[in-house]
Structures are given as C-alpha cells and as structure tokens.
Enzyme design. Sequence first.
Site, short mmCIF file in Angstrom:
data_model
loop_
_atom_site.label_atom_id
_atom_site.label_comp_id
_atom_site.label_asym_id
_atom_site.label_seq_id
_atom_site.Cartn_x
_atom_site.Cartn_y
_atom_site.Cartn_z
N GLN A 49 0.87 -1.16 -0.07
CA GLN A 49 0.00 -0.11 0.15
C GLN A 49 0.81 1.22 0.16
O GLN A 49 2.01 1.02 0.37
CB GLN A 49 -0.79 -0.11 1.10
CG GLN A 49 0.12 -0.02 2.57
CD GLN A 49 -1.02 -0.47 4.01
OE1 GLN A 49 -1.32 0.48 4.36
NE2 GLN A 49 -1.47 -1.69 3.74
N HIS A 92 0.20 5.64 0.97
CA HIS A 92 -0.75 6.55 1.62
C HIS A 92 -0.58 8.10 0.91
O HIS A 92 0.62 8.34 0.63
CB HIS A 92 -0.62 6.88 2.92
CG HIS A 92 -0.83 5.54 3.97
ND1 HIS A 92 -1.86 4.64 3.74
CD2 HIS A 92 -0.02 5.03 4.51
CE1 HIS A 92 -1.83 3.42 4.42
NE2 HIS A 92 -0.55 3.73 4.97
N GLU A 98 3.51 7.62 8.58
CA GLU A 98 3.37 6.98 9.73
C GLU A 98 4.96 6.53 10.10
O GLU A 98 5.65 6.73 9.59
CB GLU A 98 2.36 5.82 9.46
CG GLU A 98 3.16 4.83 8.37
CD GLU A 98 2.04 3.77 7.82
OE1 GLU A 98 0.69 4.32 7.94
OE2 GLU A 98 2.27 2.76 7.54
N HIS A 126 4.66 0.16 1.03
CA HIS A 126 5.13 -0.40 2.14
C HIS A 126 4.28 -1.49 2.42
O HIS A 126 2.86 -1.25 1.91
CB HIS A 126 5.32 0.46 3.34
CG HIS A 126 3.85 1.12 3.63
ND1 HIS A 126 3.45 2.31 3.28
CD2 HIS A 126 2.99 0.92 4.63
CE1 HIS A 126 2.35 2.54 3.91
NE2 HIS A 126 2.11 1.89 4.83
N ARG A 132 -4.54 0.59 -2.18
CA ARG A 132 -3.87 -0.64 -1.96
C ARG A 132 -3.17 -0.86 -3.39
O ARG A 132 -4.02 -0.66 -4.26
CB ARG A 132 -5.20 -1.71 -1.79
CG ARG A 132 -4.69 -2.84 -0.96
CD ARG A 132 -5.92 -3.66 -0.67
NE ARG A 132 -6.63 -3.43 0.71
CZ ARG A 132 -7.85 -3.08 0.63
NH1 ARG A 132 -8.58 -3.22 -0.30
NH2 ARG A 132 -8.41 -2.64 1.91
ZN ZN Z 1 0.34 2.11 6.01
#
Ligand code: ZN
Length: 314
Positions: free
Chosen positions: A94, A96, A114, A171, A191
């Site tokens: 995935q 982001h 993240e 990642h 995804r």
């Molecule tokens: Zn993630």
Amino acid sequence: MQPMFLKPVFKERIWGGTALQEEFGYKIPNEKTGECWAISAHPNGPSMIENGPYAGMSLDAIWREKPELFGHPKEEVFPLLTKILDANMDLSVQVHPEDTYAKVHENGELGKTECWYILDCKEGAEMIFGHKAKTKEELVEKLKEGKWNELLGRVKIKPGDFYYVPSGTIHALCEGTLVLETQQSSDTTYRVYDYDRRDADGNLRELHLEKAIDVTTVPHQHAGVAPKVEKRENVTITTFVESEFFTVYKWEIEGKAAFEYNHHYLLLSVIKGDGTLVHNGEKYPLTKGTHCIIPVGLGEFELNGELELIVSHA
Ligand code: ZN
C-alpha cells in the site's frame, strides 16, 4: 487536572490474529483482530476516556470542547493516531497520500505519514519498504504487469527497530510482525497489491492503482532514522524522529523518573513492564498495553517501575 487514560478500539482485519490478546491481555472481539486503535480521535474509531472528570467522553469531543488541555491547538482535528498492529499474515502492499492530495480526493482527510516501532517479529522477518522503479513509467509498467519481485523493495527487521514511513512510500508489514504505529490521524490507504487474496465471501479486495500511482514518490526516497539517546536519572530517552507531523520517543524507566512537559501534550503507550504514574499524590497503575494522554499544564509527574513506553507529540 489528571492524565487521561483511554479505552482502545479493535478492528477486524483479513490479516489479523490473536497476538493483541496474547501479548497485551486485551479482550479482543475475534481471532482476526488486526488493529488496536489505542489513542484515536478519528471518526472511524475514537477512543473513550476512562477516568477523571471526562470519563465516557470521546477524545475528539474533548479536543473540541477542552482545547486548553491541548494548549489551544491550531489543528482542527486531533492530528495523531497511535495503533498496535498484529500482522498475523502479510498486509496488502500500500501507499498513503500526503495532506493536499488527501484533502482534495478524500473529503478533507489528513494525509498519512506513519512510523513503526517493531515490538516483535519472527526470526529473519522482512517487510516491504519502497520500490525500485526509476521513473513513473517504469512504476506503472511493473504495477500493471504484476512484476512484484522486480518492483518491491524489502528490508530485514528485528524487534526494537524503528521505521519512518513518509506519505508516498510503498510499504507493507509481513506475516508475524507486531508493531506500534504512530501516524497522522487518517484512514486513507491506496492498495497496490493484495496477493490475490479473497475474503470470507470469496471477494477480492479493491485495489486503488490510479491513486497509488498519483501519490507514490518516484524514485523511492529512503527516510532513514538516526536515533538520539539521552540518559537522565533512571530513564533513557531515545528520540527516533522529529518531523513536521510528530516526534516519537522511547522512554526506558528503571526506578523513579520525574518529568515535566509544559508545551506539548504527550501520548504515552506502555509496551513493556509494570509500574505507576504518580501525579499530585494520586497513583495510576501502568501495565503493558496502557495508553494515556498527558494534557498541557499537568505539571510534574513521575513514572515508577521497570517500564518501556513509546511517547509521542505533534
Ligand atoms: Zn500504511
């Protein structure tokens, strides 16, 4: 004023397992529990305050109604989300978006940068981190042809490692990994590849290739971390990252350690050991899996015991 202890929210995931119960003693809803949203004000799973004058209120309500506890923040929504992830099986590959893209394409959501502290993993465990395409065209070509081995980057991981994962980084956590994640408060995932898995009803999960191609950083930029370690009386503080989105530390307490933070609210998550938090003569028990927020203006507090915590602030 008191520290605010939070009740976690659990999420069923196709790749989840039972480690959140085995390792943290949480009462999980089922055997495919993938995520513990430990400190969350996100509408998809806000945490409730468990103690003190705000018991029963959700973190997002406190954020709106008691801004003084957070130092009268400029952000509209609580910016952080702390999770514990049990990757019992491989997570989908995935990526982001960052703030601007998410705002436009995802109804005002935040972007999602993240970071992960590896709590536990199998011997020789790996994760997918980055990609090898040199140009957008090469990325598109390899994605569409499903040449995953040629495209995806892999790194070896071990317990205690820390990874910073900026938005735009491809990642995936792999099977047998338990992670504490500190992230922007966002639930937007594009995804890229799901190993052609089917859910209980036989359906493939949706992929989001066009958006993923839009937001993926090409070429991959590896955001390395250089942890700084500082020893104070009865505490070792490791600073993993200080970014525009969050600062994340590990605190290792041995005995009695005093703290005072007047400018930031702090998010505390106990990842090992037992002890107490002492404030104003009150003692609050701490155990592995306890999460709390130290509001701005709490003043001096003490942590007592043999403890490891992941601590963050915006
Ligand atoms: Zn993630």
